[in-house]
Design a protein around this motif. Structure first.
Motif, PDB file in Angstrom:
ATOM      1  N   LYS A 165       0.839  -1.190   0.000  1.00 25.87           N
ATOM      2  CA  LYS A 165       0.000   0.000   0.000  1.00 25.87           C
ATOM      3  C   LYS A 165       0.882   1.250   0.000  1.00 25.87           C
ATOM      4  O   LYS A 165       1.941   1.260   0.646  1.00 25.87           O
ATOM      5  CB  LYS A 165      -0.910   0.031   1.230  1.00 25.87           C
ATOM      6  N   PRO A 166       0.464   2.288  -0.684  1.00 23.26           N
ATOM      7  CA  PRO A 166       1.221   3.542  -0.599  1.00 23.26           C
ATOM      8  C   PRO A 166       1.078   4.169   0.775  1.00 23.26           C
ATOM      9  O   PRO A 166       0.146   3.865   1.524  1.00 23.26           O
ATOM     10  CB  PRO A 166       0.577   4.415  -1.686  1.00 23.26           C
ATOM     11  N   VAL A 167       2.002   5.064   1.101  1.00 24.55           N
ATOM     12  CA  VAL A 167       1.934   5.784   2.377  1.00 24.55           C
ATOM     13  C   VAL A 167       0.744   6.713   2.393  1.00 24.55           C
ATOM     14  O   VAL A 167       0.005   6.803   3.377  1.00 24.55           O
ATOM     15  CB  VAL A 167       3.244   6.561   2.608  1.00 24.55           C
ATOM     16  N   GLN A 168       0.537   7.453   1.299  1.00 25.52           N
ATOM     17  CA  GLN A 168      -0.569   8.404   1.227  1.00 25.52           C
ATOM     18  C   GLN A 168      -1.884   7.652   1.074  1.00 25.52           C
ATOM     19  O   GLN A 168      -1.993   6.715   0.287  1.00 25.52           O
ATOM     20  CB  GLN A 168      -0.366   9.350   0.047  1.00 25.52           C
ATOM     21  N   ARG A 169      -2.855   8.064   1.841  1.00 26.80           N
ATOM     22  CA  ARG A 169      -4.154   7.407   1.814  1.00 26.80           C
ATOM     23  C   ARG A 169      -5.230   8.393   1.407  1.00 26.80           C
ATOM     24  O   ARG A 169      -5.190   9.553   1.821  1.00 26.80           O
ATOM     25  CB  ARG A 169      -4.488   6.801   3.189  1.00 26.80           C
ATOM     26  N   PRO A 170      -6.163   7.968   0.533  1.00 24.23           N
ATOM     27  CA  PRO A 170      -6.302   6.588   0.057  1.00 24.23           C
ATOM     28  C   PRO A 170      -5.243   6.184  -0.971  1.00 24.23           C
ATOM     29  O   PRO A 170      -5.006   5.005  -1.174  1.00 24.23           O
ATOM     30  CB  PRO A 170      -7.690   6.584  -0.578  1.00 24.23           C
ATOM     31  N   HIS A 171      -4.588   7.153  -1.590  1.00 30.60           N
ATOM     32  CA  HIS A 171      -3.511   6.847  -2.528  1.00 30.60           C
ATOM     33  C   HIS A 171      -2.833   8.152  -2.937  1.00 30.60           C
ATOM     34  O   HIS A 171      -3.359   9.249  -2.671  1.00 30.60           O
ATOM     35  CB  HIS A 171      -4.044   6.103  -3.761  1.00 30.60           C
ATOM     36  N   PRO A 172      -1.677   8.087  -3.595  1.00 30.38           N
ATOM     37  CA  PRO A 172      -1.030   9.304  -4.077  1.00 30.38           C
ATOM     38  C   PRO A 172      -1.944  10.061  -5.039  1.00 30.38           C
ATOM     39  O   PRO A 172      -2.742   9.454  -5.762  1.00 30.38           O
ATOM     40  CB  PRO A 172       0.216   8.776  -4.805  1.00 30.38           C
ATOM     41  N   PRO A 173      -1.855  11.396  -5.057  1.00 27.62           N
ATOM     42  CA  PRO A 173      -2.673  12.175  -5.993  1.00 27.62           C
ATOM     43  C   PRO A 173      -2.435  11.749  -7.437  1.00 27.62           C
ATOM     44  O   PRO A 173      -1.306  11.454  -7.837  1.00 27.62           O
ATOM     45  CB  PRO A 173      -2.193  13.611  -5.762  1.00 27.62           C
ATOM     46  N   ILE A 174      -3.518  11.706  -8.203  1.00 31.93           N
ATOM     47  CA  ILE A 174      -3.467  11.314  -9.612  1.00 31.93           C
ATOM     48  C   ILE A 174      -3.705  12.543 -10.476  1.00 31.93           C
ATOM     49  O   ILE A 174      -4.640  13.313 -10.230  1.00 31.93           O
ATOM     50  CB  ILE A 174      -4.503  10.224  -9.913  1.00 31.93           C
ATOM     51  N   ILE A 175      -2.856  12.723 -11.476  1.00 28.90           N
ATOM     52  CA  ILE A 175      -2.953  13.852 -12.399  1.00 28.90           C
ATOM     53  C   ILE A 175      -3.300  13.316 -13.783  1.00 28.90           C
ATOM     54  O   ILE A 175      -2.622  12.423 -14.301  1.00 28.90           O
ATOM     55  CB  ILE A 175      -1.635  14.632 -12.472  1.00 28.90           C
TER      56      ILE A 175
END
Length: 309
Positions: A165-175
């Motif tokens: 799982k990534p550290v950032q929740r719910p997930h890294p920002p998506i561009i």
């Protein structure tokens, strides 16, 4: 207005070159260091050769401390979505949660031919991008101890542990970005935290932002849940002599650049030219730095433009 540095290493930059720019950008207060995802130069010989975007970002994650790191943009044709989700999650952990993911369909056919990467027609590339976003976010959002399954037209996953799982929740920002008028805004409204319009005129930027805002509203999202950004080539100088020198260093004509980028001119000119873009909704600007050796360029912009904005 938020400012980030954006480089094109395939044009000719080693990892060390990128590290120096990333550390300089961090020290000067830029909020992000982003790089393209290409394997072949669009012009010139590209020496010393390409560097892989996610390998580079993983290394930069360990050699920087605060600046955001990401791609503009990862090509969906280059990687399978499952391994891509693993790579991004790992780099997010290595950076302490500083990764952002720009992702697109892929467009440069010649590099696909050069490196033996399949290059399907546009409709299939868009469909693959959609499935990749469904899979990557699905893997990241799957609760720990549960598995993830997916059956699409182009990808199928069975009993995937959906780790790490990534550290950032719910997930890294998506561009997500681009100029498509129908499918692109809808895809952004479904998956993106940020929408980017690259190298476009003011009227085009404003029109595309409105399409995305309408799509965001149509899926019931809050208007402020989307960040709106733009990318422009950078050529700043204290006077015409400095501007002409910087334009020549990247093989461009100053008059041509002035006509298509608000980031070309003296600091006072740039501040004035950015005003209408800010009014049109641009919240974040990516500075396309093509001469990675010119660190004074970044310092001038930070001191004389960012300070005013």
């Amino acid at each position: 207005m938020d400012f980030r540095v954006f480089v094109e290493p395939q044009q000719g930059a080693s990892y060390t070159d990128q590290l120096v720019v990333a550390r300089t950008a961090e020290a000067l207060g830029y909020s992000g260091f982003f790089r393209s995802d290409h394997y072949v130069a669009m012009s010139g010989d590209g020496m010393p050769g390409p560097t892989d975007s996610w390998v580079t970002l993983g290394a930069l994650a360990r050699e920087t401390s605060s600046i955001r790191l990401g791609t503009l943009v990862t090509s969906a044709t280059f990687r399978h979505p499952g391994p891509l989700a693993v790579s991004i999650a790992q780099v997010d952990a290595m950076s302490g949660g500083r990764v952002e993911v720009g992702i697109g369909t892929g467009w440069f056919e010649r590099e696909h031919q050069a490196y033996g990467i399949p290059f399907p027609p546009p409709s299939e590339r868009f469909a693959r991008l959609t499935e990749q976003l469904e899979i990557v976010t699905g893997l990241w959002n799957t609760p720990p101890s549960q598995t993830f399954d997916y059956a699409g037209t182009h990808y199928a996953l069975c009993d995937c542990p959906a780790l790490p799982k990534p550290v950032q929740r719910p997930h890294p920002p998506i561009i997500i970005g681009g100029l498509g008028t129908r499918r692109t805004p809808a895809l952004a409204a479904t998956f993106a935290d940020e929408f980017n319009v690259p190298f476009a005129r003011l009227d085009t930027v404003a029109a595309q932002y409105q399409r995305v805002a309408d799509a965001v509203d149509s899926v019931g999202r809050s208007p402020d849940s989307m960040t709106y950004s733009a990318a422009f080539v950078l050529c700043a100088g204290r006077d015409d002599a400095e501007l002409t020198r910087r334009a020549a260093a990247i093989g461009r004509e100053l008059a041509e650049m002035r006509s298509n980028s608000p980031l070309v001119g003296t600091p006072a000119e740039i501040v004035e030219r950015l005003g209408p873009f800010a009014a049109a909704g641009v919240e974040r600007v990516y500075l396309q730095l093509l001469d990675l050796a010119d660190l004074d360029h970044l310092e001038l912009f930070a001191a004389e433009v960012i300070r005013q904005l």
